[in-house]
Design a protein around this motif. Structure first.
Motif, PDB file in Angstrom:
ATOM      1  N   PHE A   1     -92.620 -32.818  48.518  1.00 50.05           N
ATOM      2  CA  PHE A   1     -92.638 -31.440  48.054  1.00 50.05           C
ATOM      3  C   PHE A   1     -91.671 -31.155  46.898  1.00 50.05           C
ATOM      4  O   PHE A   1     -91.669 -30.040  46.383  1.00 50.05           O
ATOM      5  N   GLN A   2     -90.877 -32.126  46.484  1.00 50.17           N
ATOM      6  CA  GLN A   2     -89.974 -31.910  45.352  1.00 50.17           C
ATOM      7  C   GLN A   2     -90.744 -32.290  44.088  1.00 50.17           C
ATOM      8  O   GLN A   2     -90.716 -33.424  43.640  1.00 50.17           O
ATOM      9  N   THR A   3     -91.440 -31.315  43.516  1.00 52.14           N
ATOM     10  CA  THR A   3     -92.359 -31.580  42.406  1.00 52.14           C
ATOM     11  C   THR A   3     -91.927 -30.898  41.107  1.00 52.14           C
ATOM     12  O   THR A   3     -92.741 -30.711  40.197  1.00 52.14           O
ATOM     13  N   LEU A   4     -90.661 -30.522  40.998  1.00 51.47           N
ATOM     14  CA  LEU A   4     -90.209 -29.818  39.808  1.00 51.47           C
ATOM     15  C   LEU A   4     -90.373 -30.659  38.532  1.00 51.47           C
ATOM     16  O   LEU A   4     -90.633 -30.118  37.455  1.00 51.47           O
ATOM     17  N   ALA A   5     -90.224 -31.972  38.646  1.00 50.57           N
ATOM     18  CA  ALA A   5     -90.378 -32.817  37.459  1.00 50.57           C
ATOM     19  C   ALA A   5     -91.791 -32.706  36.897  1.00 50.57           C
ATOM     20  O   ALA A   5     -91.981 -32.682  35.672  1.00 50.57           O
ATOM     21  N   VAL A   6     -92.785 -32.631  37.769  1.00 52.65           N
ATOM     22  CA  VAL A   6     -94.172 -32.471  37.310  1.00 52.65           C
ATOM     23  C   VAL A   6     -94.340 -31.112  36.633  1.00 52.65           C
ATOM     24  O   VAL A   6     -95.029 -30.982  35.620  1.00 52.65           O
ATOM     25  N   PHE A   7     -93.689 -30.084  37.176  1.00 51.81           N
ATOM     26  CA  PHE A   7     -93.724 -28.748  36.592  1.00 51.81           C
ATOM     27  C   PHE A   7     -93.184 -28.774  35.165  1.00 51.81           C
ATOM     28  O   PHE A   7     -93.794 -28.217  34.236  1.00 51.81           O
ATOM     29  N   PHE A   8     -92.055 -29.439  34.946  1.00 55.68           N
ATOM     30  CA  PHE A   8     -91.469 -29.528  33.612  1.00 55.68           C
ATOM     31  C   PHE A   8     -92.301 -30.435  32.703  1.00 55.68           C
ATOM     32  O   PHE A   8     -92.438 -30.158  31.500  1.00 55.68           O
ATOM     33  N   PHE A   9     -92.839 -31.502  33.246  1.00 50.32           N
ATOM     34  CA  PHE A   9     -93.670 -32.423  32.456  1.00 50.32           C
ATOM     35  C   PHE A   9     -94.911 -31.710  31.924  1.00 50.32           C
ATOM     36  O   PHE A   9     -95.206 -31.770  30.722  1.00 50.32           O
ATOM     37  N   VAL A  10     -95.624 -31.032  32.802  1.00 56.74           N
ATOM     38  CA  VAL A  10     -96.817 -30.305  32.377  1.00 56.74           C
ATOM     39  C   VAL A  10     -96.439 -29.147  31.450  1.00 56.74           C
ATOM     40  O   VAL A  10     -97.160 -28.835  30.496  1.00 56.74           O
ATOM     41  N   GLY A  11     -95.269 -28.529  31.707  1.00 54.87           N
ATOM     42  CA  GLY A  11     -94.809 -27.464  30.833  1.00 54.87           C
ATOM     43  C   GLY A  11     -94.572 -27.952  29.412  1.00 54.87           C
ATOM     44  O   GLY A  11     -94.920 -27.272  28.439  1.00 54.87           O
ATOM     45  N   GLY A  12     -93.956 -29.124  29.266  1.00 53.65           N
ATOM     46  CA  GLY A  12     -93.744 -29.696  27.941  1.00 53.65           C
ATOM     47  C   GLY A  12     -95.050 -30.008  27.239  1.00 53.65           C
ATOM     48  O   GLY A  12     -95.209 -29.759  26.035  1.00 53.65           O
ATOM     49  N   TYR A  13     -96.003 -30.543  27.983  1.00 51.60           N
ATOM     50  CA  TYR A  13     -97.325 -30.856  27.430  1.00 51.60           C
ATOM     51  C   TYR A  13     -98.019 -29.583  26.937  1.00 51.60           C
ATOM     52  O   TYR A  13     -98.508 -29.515  25.803  1.00 51.60           O
ATOM     53  N   ALA A  14     -98.049 -28.546  27.795  1.00 45.71           N
ATOM     54  CA  ALA A  14     -98.736 -27.310  27.448  1.00 45.71           C
ATOM     55  C   ALA A  14     -98.072 -26.608  26.266  1.00 45.71           C
ATOM     56  O   ALA A  14     -98.747 -26.073  25.378  1.00 45.71           O
ATOM     57  N   ALA A  15     -96.737 -26.603  26.243  1.00 42.13           N
ATOM     58  CA  ALA A  15     -96.022 -25.950  25.140  1.00 42.13           C
ATOM     59  C   ALA A  15     -96.305 -26.650  23.819  1.00 42.13           C
ATOM     60  O   ALA A  15     -96.545 -25.992  22.795  1.00 42.13           O
ATOM     61  N   ALA A  16     -96.285 -27.969  23.813  1.00 44.26           N
ATOM     62  CA  ALA A  16     -96.540 -28.707  22.576  1.00 44.26           C
ATOM     63  C   ALA A  16     -97.966 -28.489  22.085  1.00 44.26           C
ATOM     64  O   ALA A  16     -98.201 -28.308  20.881  1.00 44.26           O
ATOM     65  N   ARG A  17     -98.923 -28.468  23.011  1.00 45.87           N
ATOM     66  CA  ARG A  17    -100.317 -28.247  22.616  1.00 45.87           C
ATOM     67  C   ARG A  17    -100.510 -26.854  22.025  1.00 45.87           C
ATOM     68  O   ARG A  17    -101.191 -26.684  21.018  1.00 45.87           O
ATOM     69  N   SER A  18     -99.927 -25.851  22.670  1.00 49.51           N
ATOM     70  CA  SER A  18    -100.120 -24.484  22.188  1.00 49.51           C
ATOM     71  C   SER A  18     -99.384 -24.239  20.872  1.00 49.51           C
ATOM     72  O   SER A  18     -99.865 -23.499  20.012  1.00 49.51           O
ATOM     73  N   LEU A  19     -98.234 -24.890  20.683  1.00 47.93           N
ATOM     74  CA  LEU A  19     -97.468 -24.689  19.449  1.00 47.93           C
ATOM     75  C   LEU A  19     -98.199 -25.268  18.247  1.00 47.93           C
ATOM     76  O   LEU A  19     -98.141 -24.716  17.141  1.00 47.93           O
ATOM     77  N   ARG A  20     -98.913 -26.365  18.454  1.00 47.69           N
ATOM     78  CA  ARG A  20     -99.633 -26.982  17.342  1.00 47.69           C
ATOM     79  C   ARG A  20    -100.726 -26.064  16.789  1.00 47.69           C
ATOM     80  O   ARG A  20    -101.081 -26.160  15.616  1.00 47.69           O
ATOM     81  N   SER A  21    -101.271 -25.207  17.655  1.00 46.44           N
ATOM     82  CA  SER A  21    -102.328 -24.302  17.201  1.00 46.44           C
ATOM     83  C   SER A  21    -101.801 -22.901  16.884  1.00 46.44           C
ATOM     84  O   SER A  21    -102.581 -22.008  16.563  1.00 46.44           O
ATOM     85  N   ALA A  22    -100.477 -22.696  16.955  1.00 46.63           N
ATOM     86  CA  ALA A  22     -99.898 -21.378  16.704  1.00 46.63           C
ATOM     87  C   ALA A  22     -99.756 -21.137  15.204  1.00 46.63           C
ATOM     88  O   ALA A  22     -99.677 -22.075  14.403  1.00 46.63           O
ATOM     89  N   THR A  23     -99.697 -19.855  14.830  1.00 50.01           N
ATOM     90  CA  THR A  23     -99.579 -19.491  13.415  1.00 50.01           C
ATOM     91  C   THR A  23     -98.135 -19.473  12.931  1.00 50.01           C
ATOM     92  O   THR A  23     -97.882 -19.545  11.738  1.00 50.01           O
ATOM     93  N   GLY A  24     -97.186 -19.355  13.838  1.00 48.19           N
ATOM     94  CA  GLY A  24     -95.788 -19.326  13.437  1.00 48.19           C
ATOM     95  C   GLY A  24     -94.867 -19.532  14.620  1.00 48.19           C
ATOM     96  O   GLY A  24     -95.213 -19.181  15.748  1.00 48.19           O
ATOM     97  N   TYR A  25     -93.697 -20.108  14.348  1.00 45.54           N
ATOM     98  CA  TYR A  25     -92.773 -20.439  15.434  1.00 45.54           C
ATOM     99  C   TYR A  25     -92.261 -19.188  16.135  1.00 45.54           C
ATOM    100  O   TYR A  25     -92.251 -19.108  17.356  1.00 45.54           O
TER     101      TYR A  25
END
Length: 369
Positions: free
Chosen positions: A68-92
């Motif tokens: 049940f200690q799954t925080l690392a997966v939470f941060f891992f997926v968070g990094g993936y999602a943030a990087a994907r969304s930032l690449r398609s963003a119009t500005g930082y």
């Protein structure tokens, strides 16, 4: 239910990575279930209530912390999602404002609710230690949200370098801090450096994954094997606790702040997540399963922040009834886990009510604006 699931499935974009959404939902489920199972309170002298843990009395339950200690997966997926969304963003700046707004939106209501509850308990003469024992677990997720928000804001910097160039040094920082901390050579505050460095490791790996790194099963298997071996060696040979969550009364906690053992364990979880993503994506083609995962992702941050409130409010309501089994009775016998399991539907119902209120409030704001 079938019609609702079908509508959710039909509304999902064809290019949506359902495996990643499933990983995020499993990570949230692990955090919620873990806290609901290992957080408890007991009555002490003078009518005070103290926080406790069944792991302190029933060490045979320690393997549950590995599940049940799954925080690392939470941060891992968070990094993936943030990087994907930032690449398609119009500005930082616009991206940061929007992302931090989504992350921090549920914080203000949580802070207001618990400020009011704490004030009410104090005005009714409740002992300070009891108030503290009830409030701290409820607002505990804010520690991790602060780290997650800081890493999210730093995502543009992480995109400019290779993930190994970030994750490797962050891992080394955790190693050095632990060496100084447990060797008695560093100040007490130094351990809190690991709150950022420890979670930066899986987050940076997630950013790298979004850029095409870690694409092979060999890399995933290496992370799983290396992380697991490192965690096992640290526990068996260097005195790190076997529990991957904090245990009340223990001299050392692997999670507050993260130690090298929990970082290694998190690396193993990242490897496992990479290996199971494709099978999970195939499972998510089933409309009913996907509907559950989609709904969980819709309220992921609300669930993360408020799940301990659902537990703590239940305990607060039960205070007048003495040693309530599964809530306030000492977790000293093998029957206690069964009593706690019987309370889980109550916690889930309260959390569901919070989620619905949050959703209704969001719709109202949308209409007003």
């Amino acid at each position: 239910m079938a019609s609702v699931a079908a509508r959710i499935a039909s509304a999902t974009p064809a290019g949506r990575d359902r495996g990643v959404d499933a990983l995020r939902a499993l990570a949230i489920l692990g955090v919620v279930a873990g806290h609901w199972l290992v957080t408890t309170w007991v009555h002490g002298p003078g009518g005070e209530v103290h926080i406790s843990s069944p792991l302190a009395y029933l060490p045979a339950l320690t393997p549950l912390s590995w599940v049940f200690q799954t925080l690392a997966v939470f941060f891992f997926v968070g990094g993936y999602a943030a990087a994907r969304s930032l690449r398609s963003a119009t500005g930082y700046r616009a991206w940061v404002r929007a992302r931090l707004g989504r992350l921090l939106g549920p914080v203000v209501p949580l802070a207001l609710v618990w400020t009011g509850i704490a004030a009410g308990m104090a005005l009714h003469g409740m002992p300070y230690r009891t108030v503290r024992a009830l409030v701290l677990p409820a607002v505990g997720p804010l520690w991790f949200l602060a780290a997650f928000a800081a890493l999210s804001a730093a995502t543009p910097l992480l995109l400019r370098v290779r993930p190994a160039a970030v994750a490797g040094p962050a891992f080394a920082v955790v190693l050095v801090v632990d060496a100084l901390r447990f060797g008695g050579a560093g100040p007490e505050w130094l351990k809190w450096v690991n709150l950022a460095a420890g979670w930066l490791v899986p987050y940076a790996l997630g950013v790298g994954w979004a850029g095409g790194a870690l694409a092979s099963r060999r890399a995933a298997a290496a992370l799983l094997a290396g992380g697991a071996a490192g965690a096992a060696a640290l526990v068996a040979g260097f005195g790190y606790p076997a529990s991957m969550v904090g245990v009340t009364g223990a001299e050392v906690s692997n999670l507050g702040p993260p130690t090298l053992a929990v970082v290694c364990f998190g690396i193993a979880q990242v490897g496992l997540a990479l290996l199971v993503r494709e099978p999970l994506a195939r499972l998510m083609r089933r409309p009913r399963l996907w509907a559950v995962v989609a709904v969980a992702n819709l309220g992921a941050m609300t669930i993360f922040l408020w799940h301990q409130t659902a537990l703590t409010v239940t305990v607060l309501a039960a205070l007048r009834f003495g040693d309530v089994p599964g809530l306030l009775a000492p977790p000293t016998d093998s029957v206690w886990p069964l009593h706690r399991l019987a309370w889980l539907p109550v916690f889930a119902a309260l959390l569901g009510a919070v989620w619905l209120l949050r959703l209704a409030g969001r719709r109202f704001n949308d209409r007003v604006s």
